[in-house]
Scaffold this motif. Sequence first.
Motif, PDB file in Angstrom:
ATOM      1  N   ILE A  19       0.877  -1.158   0.000  1.00  0.00           N
ATOM      2  CA  ILE A  19       0.000   0.000   0.000  1.00  0.00           C
ATOM      3  C   ILE A  19       0.916   1.209   0.000  1.00  0.00           C
ATOM      4  CG2 ILE A  19      -1.645   1.364   1.333  1.00  0.00           C
ATOM      5  CD1 ILE A  19      -2.863  -1.191   2.337  1.00  0.00           C
ATOM      6  N   GLU A  20       0.715   2.104  -0.940  1.00  0.00           N
ATOM      7  CA  GLU A  20       1.602   3.247  -1.109  1.00  0.00           C
ATOM      8  C   GLU A  20       0.792   4.532  -1.172  1.00  0.00           C
ATOM      9  OE1 GLU A  20       4.159   2.329  -4.547  1.00  0.00           O
ATOM     10  OE2 GLU A  20       3.648   0.226  -4.189  1.00  0.00           O
ATOM     11  N   ALA A  21       1.391   5.610  -0.676  1.00  0.00           N
ATOM     12  CA  ALA A  21       0.718   6.907  -0.712  1.00  0.00           C
ATOM     13  C   ALA A  21       1.762   8.001  -0.679  1.00  0.00           C
ATOM     14  CB  ALA A  21      -0.245   7.050   0.471  1.00  0.00           C
ATOM     15  N   GLY A  22       1.482   9.104  -1.363  1.00  0.00           N
ATOM     16  CA  GLY A  22       2.425  10.215  -1.378  1.00  0.00           C
ATOM     17  C   GLY A  22       2.040  11.239  -2.420  1.00  0.00           C
ATOM     18  N   TRP A  23       3.042  11.976  -2.900  1.00  0.00           N
ATOM     19  CA  TRP A  23       2.819  12.911  -4.003  1.00  0.00           C
ATOM     20  C   TRP A  23       3.746  12.546  -5.154  1.00  0.00           C
ATOM     21  CZ3 TRP A  23       6.987  15.580  -5.789  1.00  0.00           C
ATOM     22  CH2 TRP A  23       8.046  15.866  -4.910  1.00  0.00           C
ATOM     23  N   SER A  24       3.290  12.846  -6.361  1.00  0.00           N
ATOM     24  CA  SER A  24       4.052  12.457  -7.546  1.00  0.00           C
ATOM     25  C   SER A  24       3.860  13.462  -8.664  1.00  0.00           C
ATOM     26  CB  SER A  24       3.595  11.065  -8.032  1.00  0.00           C
ATOM     27  OG  SER A  24       4.214  10.739  -9.270  1.00  0.00           O
ATOM     28  N   GLU A  25       4.946  13.727  -9.381  1.00  0.00           N
ATOM     29  CA  GLU A  25       4.889  14.446 -10.656  1.00  0.00           C
ATOM     30  C   GLU A  25       5.169  13.407 -11.735  1.00  0.00           C
ATOM     31  OE1 GLU A  25       7.322  17.859 -11.105  1.00  0.00           O
ATOM     32  OE2 GLU A  25       6.631  18.819  -9.261  1.00  0.00           O
ATOM     33  N   ASP A  26       4.169  13.085 -12.533  1.00  0.00           N
ATOM     34  CA  ASP A  26       4.301  12.015 -13.514  1.00  0.00           C
ATOM     35  C   ASP A  26       3.562  12.384 -14.796  1.00  0.00           C
ATOM     36  OD1 ASP A  26       4.467   9.684 -14.955  1.00  0.00           O
ATOM     37  OD2 ASP A  26       3.962   8.370 -13.285  1.00  0.00           O
ATOM     38  N   PRO A  27       4.258  13.033 -15.735  1.00  0.00           N
ATOM     39  CA  PRO A  27       3.602  13.447 -16.989  1.00  0.00           C
ATOM     40  C   PRO A  27       3.027  12.290 -17.787  1.00  0.00           C
ATOM     41  CG  PRO A  27       5.707  14.571 -16.714  1.00  0.00           C
ATOM     42  CD  PRO A  27       5.647  13.506 -15.666  1.00  0.00           C
ATOM     43  N   SER A  28       3.608  11.100 -17.690  1.00  0.00           N
ATOM     44  CA  SER A  28       3.100   9.969 -18.463  1.00  0.00           C
ATOM     45  C   SER A  28       1.733   9.520 -17.968  1.00  0.00           C
ATOM     46  CB  SER A  28       4.078   8.790 -18.398  1.00  0.00           C
ATOM     47  OG  SER A  28       4.089   8.209 -17.109  1.00  0.00           O
ATOM     48  N   LEU A  29       1.447   9.759 -16.692  1.00  0.00           N
ATOM     49  CA  LEU A  29       0.162   9.345 -16.122  1.00  0.00           C
ATOM     50  C   LEU A  29      -0.850  10.488 -16.134  1.00  0.00           C
ATOM     51  CD1 LEU A  29      -1.483   7.139 -14.669  1.00  0.00           C
ATOM     52  CD2 LEU A  29      -0.544   7.987 -12.507  1.00  0.00           C
ATOM     53  N   PHE A  30      -0.400  11.678 -15.743  1.00  0.00           N
ATOM     54  CA  PHE A  30      -1.340  12.791 -15.575  1.00  0.00           C
ATOM     55  C   PHE A  30      -1.299  13.817 -16.704  1.00  0.00           C
ATOM     56  CE2 PHE A  30      -0.367  11.420 -11.155  1.00  0.00           C
ATOM     57  CZ  PHE A  30      -1.625  10.984 -10.822  1.00  0.00           C
ATOM     58  N   GLY A  31      -0.265  13.772 -17.537  1.00  0.00           N
ATOM     59  CA  GLY A  31      -0.190  14.705 -18.654  1.00  0.00           C
ATOM     60  C   GLY A  31       0.373  16.061 -18.300  1.00  0.00           C
ATOM     61  N   ASP A  32       0.871  16.234 -17.052  1.00  0.00           N
ATOM     62  CA  ASP A  32       1.481  17.495 -16.652  1.00  0.00           C
ATOM     63  C   ASP A  32       2.540  17.207 -15.592  1.00  0.00           C
ATOM     64  OD1 ASP A  32       0.178  17.268 -14.094  1.00  0.00           O
ATOM     65  OD2 ASP A  32      -1.623  18.130 -14.964  1.00  0.00           O
ATOM     66  N   ALA A  33       3.208  18.256 -15.135  1.00  0.00           N
ATOM     67  CA  ALA A  33       4.287  18.092 -14.155  1.00  0.00           C
ATOM     68  C   ALA A  33       3.974  18.842 -12.872  1.00  0.00           C
ATOM     69  CB  ALA A  33       5.618  18.550 -14.746  1.00  0.00           C
ATOM     70  N   PHE A  34       2.746  18.674 -12.366  1.00  0.00           N
ATOM     71  CA  PHE A  34       2.357  19.218 -11.070  1.00  0.00           C
ATOM     72  C   PHE A  34       2.421  18.107 -10.025  1.00  0.00           C
ATOM     73  CE2 PHE A  34      -0.015  22.124 -13.923  1.00  0.00           C
ATOM     74  CZ  PHE A  34       0.460  23.339 -13.447  1.00  0.00           C
ATOM     75  N   PRO A  35       2.765  18.431  -8.774  1.00  0.00           N
ATOM     76  CA  PRO A  35       2.704  17.411  -7.721  1.00  0.00           C
ATOM     77  C   PRO A  35       1.253  17.061  -7.407  1.00  0.00           C
ATOM     78  CG  PRO A  35       3.239  19.552  -6.776  1.00  0.00           C
ATOM     79  CD  PRO A  35       3.257  19.724  -8.263  1.00  0.00           C
ATOM     80  N   ARG A  36       0.952  15.774  -7.410  1.00  0.00           N
ATOM     81  CA  ARG A  36      -0.421  15.306  -7.173  1.00  0.00           C
ATOM     82  C   ARG A  36      -0.440  14.254  -6.072  1.00  0.00           C
ATOM     83  NH1 ARG A  36      -4.209  16.187 -11.428  1.00  0.00           N
ATOM     84  NH2 ARG A  36      -3.349  17.307 -13.211  1.00  0.00           N
ATOM     85  N   LEU A  37      -1.519  14.247  -5.310  1.00  0.00           N
ATOM     86  CA  LEU A  37      -1.740  13.232  -4.295  1.00  0.00           C
ATOM     87  C   LEU A  37      -2.034  11.902  -4.983  1.00  0.00           C
ATOM     88  CD1 LEU A  37      -2.276  12.561  -1.236  1.00  0.00           C
ATOM     89  CD2 LEU A  37      -4.686  13.088  -1.711  1.00  0.00           C
ATOM     90  N   PHE A  38      -1.346  10.829  -4.556  1.00  0.00           N
ATOM     91  CA  PHE A  38      -1.613   9.534  -5.169  1.00  0.00           C
ATOM     92  C   PHE A  38      -1.607   8.421  -4.132  1.00  0.00           C
ATOM     93  CE2 PHE A  38       2.969   8.937  -4.940  1.00  0.00           C
ATOM     94  CZ  PHE A  38       3.107   7.560  -4.776  1.00  0.00           C
ATOM     95  N   ILE A  39      -2.264   7.330  -4.478  1.00  0.00           N
ATOM     96  CA  ILE A  39      -2.203   6.079  -3.733  1.00  0.00           C
ATOM     97  C   ILE A  39      -1.970   4.956  -4.737  1.00  0.00           C
ATOM     98  CG2 ILE A  39      -3.575   6.733  -1.719  1.00  0.00           C
ATOM     99  CD1 ILE A  39      -6.068   5.758  -3.067  1.00  0.00           C
ATOM    100  N   TYR A  40      -1.433   3.826  -4.258  1.00  0.00           N
ATOM    101  CA  TYR A  40      -1.149   2.707  -5.153  1.00  0.00           C
ATOM    102  C   TYR A  40      -1.220   1.412  -4.345  1.00  0.00           C
ATOM    103  CZ  TYR A  40       0.859   0.325  -9.210  1.00  0.00           C
ATOM    104  OH  TYR A  40       1.031  -0.484 -10.312  1.00  0.00           O
ATOM    105  N   TRP A  41      -1.521   0.315  -5.039  1.00  0.00           N
ATOM    106  CA  TRP A  41      -1.511  -0.995  -4.379  1.00  0.00           C
ATOM    107  C   TRP A  41      -1.127  -2.072  -5.386  1.00  0.00           C
ATOM    108  CZ3 TRP A  41      -4.524  -5.296  -5.687  1.00  0.00           C
ATOM    109  CH2 TRP A  41      -5.510  -5.076  -6.656  1.00  0.00           C
TER     110      TRP A  41
END
Length: 278
Positions: free
Chosen positions: A200-222
Amino acid sequence: MAIEITCGWMNILILVLVAISILHSNARIQSKDECLGLRRQFKLLNKPAVKSIQTEYGDIFDCVDMYKQPAFDHPLLKNHKIQMNPTSYPKGMENQEHSNANIEIGLKDGGCPLGTVPIRRTKMQDLLRAKSLSDFGRKNVSHLHTQVVGHHYALATSEGQVYGTGVSMNLWGPMIPDQRQFSLAQLWVLNGPQDQLNTIEAGWSEDPSLFGDAFPRLFIYWTADGYQKTGCYNILCPGFVLVSRDVAVGAIIQPTSTYNGAQMEVPLLVFKQCKKIF
């Protein structure tokens, strides 16, 4: 943000990661079947909305009936009753206050109506950025191995019989010079051998391949099998059950920290609700 997980001991890895890694390049639609698959996936991800909220950054969050969110597409959650709040919190973690009251994580004006949860609307461009539909919303497993050239990170770990963890991490807005790169900071709760890893993962990420921009976003992952066939970011597959009507995963977080200036923090708490340990 609190995430409820099932009982069982876990190893804790708090991963403070500033990663610069090569991601997949954009893919083109090559067949009629792929086009049909895109349309099916697009419809599956975007549930009927009671209300839609557009942020100042252009994201649209659809307010979806709480019991019609993607998690309930999974057969194991048939007739599941949502618990809105934990019955208790781990000792020392109740209602902790943080200095950065001006940080924006939740949606404005109270967010979605009662009984609904905000889900970031997936755009067709989001699907097209993925190498394939099966890769959409999932991590590239190669990024997890230290031998990957260009993958830089720092981490702190703690192992043992534990039931959760909390962290308050700095929020930054590093420059992402290439659409194939990303940067993130996260906590990582894990258990099991590499080929059967549960996380279980949580944090902030800048990921243009997923979100299409380079802003820090709240994310979770499993993932439940070492990132092989299960798991995804946020609510892009059945997994996490949302309960908040204003804290939106996938949302841009602002403002960011300033070098030699104001420091902004993102507080996160992941724990297993098990009365015998409280």
